[in-house]
Design a protein around this motif. Sequence first.
Motif, PDB file in Angstrom:
ATOM      1  N   ARG A 174      25.952 -23.257 -32.590  1.00 20.87           N
ATOM      2  CA  ARG A 174      27.061 -23.477 -31.665  1.00 20.87           C
ATOM      3  C   ARG A 174      27.128 -24.963 -31.341  1.00 20.87           C
ATOM      4  O   ARG A 174      26.166 -25.691 -31.565  1.00 20.87           O
ATOM      5  CB  ARG A 174      26.861 -22.658 -30.384  1.00 20.87           C
ATOM      6  N   TYR A 230      25.947 -30.492 -26.680  1.00 22.89           N
ATOM      7  CA  TYR A 230      26.520 -31.513 -25.806  1.00 22.89           C
ATOM      8  C   TYR A 230      26.182 -32.926 -26.257  1.00 22.89           C
ATOM      9  O   TYR A 230      26.600 -33.881 -25.657  1.00 22.89           O
ATOM     10  CB  TYR A 230      26.051 -31.308 -24.363  1.00 22.89           C
ATOM     11  N   ARG A 231      25.355 -33.041 -27.274  1.00 23.81           N
ATOM     12  CA  ARG A 231      25.017 -34.383 -27.754  1.00 23.81           C
ATOM     13  C   ARG A 231      25.897 -34.751 -28.932  1.00 23.81           C
ATOM     14  O   ARG A 231      26.462 -33.887 -29.584  1.00 23.81           O
ATOM     15  CB  ARG A 231      23.538 -34.419 -28.164  1.00 23.81           C
ATOM     16  N   ARG A 235      23.791 -26.844 -32.371  1.00 22.10           N
ATOM     17  CA  ARG A 235      22.437 -26.342 -32.120  1.00 22.10           C
ATOM     18  C   ARG A 235      22.334 -24.903 -32.619  1.00 22.10           C
ATOM     19  O   ARG A 235      23.294 -24.139 -32.508  1.00 22.10           O
ATOM     20  CB  ARG A 235      22.129 -26.336 -30.617  1.00 22.10           C
ATOM     21  N   ARG A 252      14.460 -21.813 -31.001  1.00 17.33           N
ATOM     22  CA  ARG A 252      14.257 -21.099 -29.741  1.00 17.33           C
ATOM     23  C   ARG A 252      14.259 -19.604 -29.993  1.00 17.33           C
ATOM     24  O   ARG A 252      15.230 -19.058 -30.502  1.00 17.33           O
ATOM     25  CB  ARG A 252      15.369 -21.446 -28.736  1.00 17.33           C
TER      26      ARG A 252
END
Lengths: 371, 294
Positions: A152, A155-156, A193, A227
């Motif tokens: 997805r 934000y970076r 990510r 994760r």
Amino acid sequence: MTARLPAASRPLVAFPTLLRQNGFAVAPEQTIAFLEAVRLLGPRSIEHMRQAAHATLAPHPHQFARFDALFDLHFLGGYGEPDEADDWQPDEETQIQEDGGEREILIGETVNETGREAIEAEALAVRQLRPGDDGAVLARLARDLPTALPRRRGYRFRMARRGRGIDLARSLKAAIRTDGEVMTLKRRRRATRARPVLMLIDVSGSMKSRSDANLALAHTLVQSAPRAEVFTFGTRLTRVTRVLKLKNRAQALALASGLVADWDGGTRIGDALQAFLAVPRFAGYARGAVVVVLSDGLERGDPTAMIAAMRRLAARAFRIDWLSPLAADPDYRPETDAMAAIRPLLATLGNGASTAAVARHLVTLAGGRAA
Amino acid sequence: MAIAAPIPGLTSPEALAEALRAAYYLADDGVATAAYLALMLGKPLLLEGAPGVGKTEAAKALSGILGRQLIRLQCFEGIDASAALYEWNYPRQMLAIRQAREGESADIYRDDFLIERPMLAVLRRPRATVLLIDEIDRSDHEFEAFLLEFLSDFSISIPERGTLRAAERPVVVLTSNRTRDLHEALRRRCIYHYIAYPDPAREAAIIMLRSSAVAEATARAVVHAVGILRQEPLTKPPGVAEAVDWAEAATALSRTGAPWPDAFRRSIGAALKDEEDLAHMRPRLDALIGAIAS
């Protein structure tokens, strides 16, 4: 150094040592902070000292009971066994078992808890896990998984050759070299990510033949996915992620086997899922995640609880994949009430009969082809 | 190394609790002791606990009683140094280069081209501030590691400008909702406290302190009810802020002539803010309202 300390402070220095002997990680700077804190507070009572110890030596909330017991042993001379009633309840006091904690509390204590049914449902067992002979499959999974998960937007930013976003910082640096003349506009785009993976493993009696291999597979998942969270369920819900983070597979599985107390017992999927959702911290793991359930779906409890919990889970998750050993049979149709009702909520109801089948599913999650 | 009391008369956790009470924050022994130790030892204060137990409020109250400006850094997934520290104003720098006359070099690393973010703002204030790093558990591990460096000596290096150091040590409060475990290294550097839900008497006192319009009986009834709600498997169990809202809402409705059970029922949305939670509680709502209104 200890020799120069005043005699009165020696028990204070000895306490962190006792903690270290009992598995708490205490840094020397924390010992110093503890001494300073006790000096600052007076101390006027033993409770002040306990508060100073909590604040400076910072035990995890799930270790509070053991920490206090050691404190009592050291400073009061009496060893109070950790009392379940005083023990920390994870976030919103839901009764579940988390790795590292000492409590073993049954989920859904009020549900299906009468007579023989309860005894059958709660057949606790501890068992030695066999690592199995899926080594090659797991090695391939570890290699392929990091790039195979759905992604997805993050934000970076990262550099890009083309795109609409202009990287002003890099463009400016380039312009300085050419006396302020902008020769090329550098581009950037949002980095992506990998979505988190939440694996829920059924360890009940009907899944006995698959439990060991599924845990080994979960170990590979935790080791290779950026994760991942893993829970086991049967008659209890147990978070096993922390032990699976140990690199050595044999060690990790040995620890996991000791942690899970409900091997080969009954199945209460609904209660387990509701216990999972009732702790906001755990429920947060499902948000935007790929949820993989390894279970045959043979629910012994109330199907309505399972259906309601799956609806809530589906509302949070990116997708839910249910991999059942029964689905290896091409004629398999989900005909139990619970499975028929949740079928529309599942992205896939697939084959979970072998490690190879589950691994194949995991590496095709992002739409890629199986290796 | 211990430092002197940041305000005169602040000589014990009890004195700090009293000062916080004057700032409308009721701290129990644990919070007061941890905050007192953090202030005196000059260490960051790490507060963990479920959402809505008053972690952020504690930082606000501390800044109030210390008379220091509160600077807040809200963490999110993917937060990086440019969102936390500083960023250059690139369009203005570009313009400055273009406008510089031939042969001159424009100084594009002046102060007025620097956009300060919360952590740089903390270092540049001449007077010490309170830095609130909110919901640190939402950030990722890289940012946590970056914070460690900042928290150890309160200085940052800007390659074009050199190292900036805080003139006075700021008071730092970190909060976490425990959505993930924080790194041991961060916990080790902080004074730690886990804030649990307050006991019923304290929660009733908090409600009345925050809202003078609420009668004691109403506050007790609401505390009783949220106590029951927190035992239920809810997506969003009501925190202290929700308890205050519910008590205020029910009081406002009762002023318009609504009887108490009806006032509690109609204002339940102040406590439960999730349709699933409302659906779960609907069959039990009569019993709950009956129990608290009696």
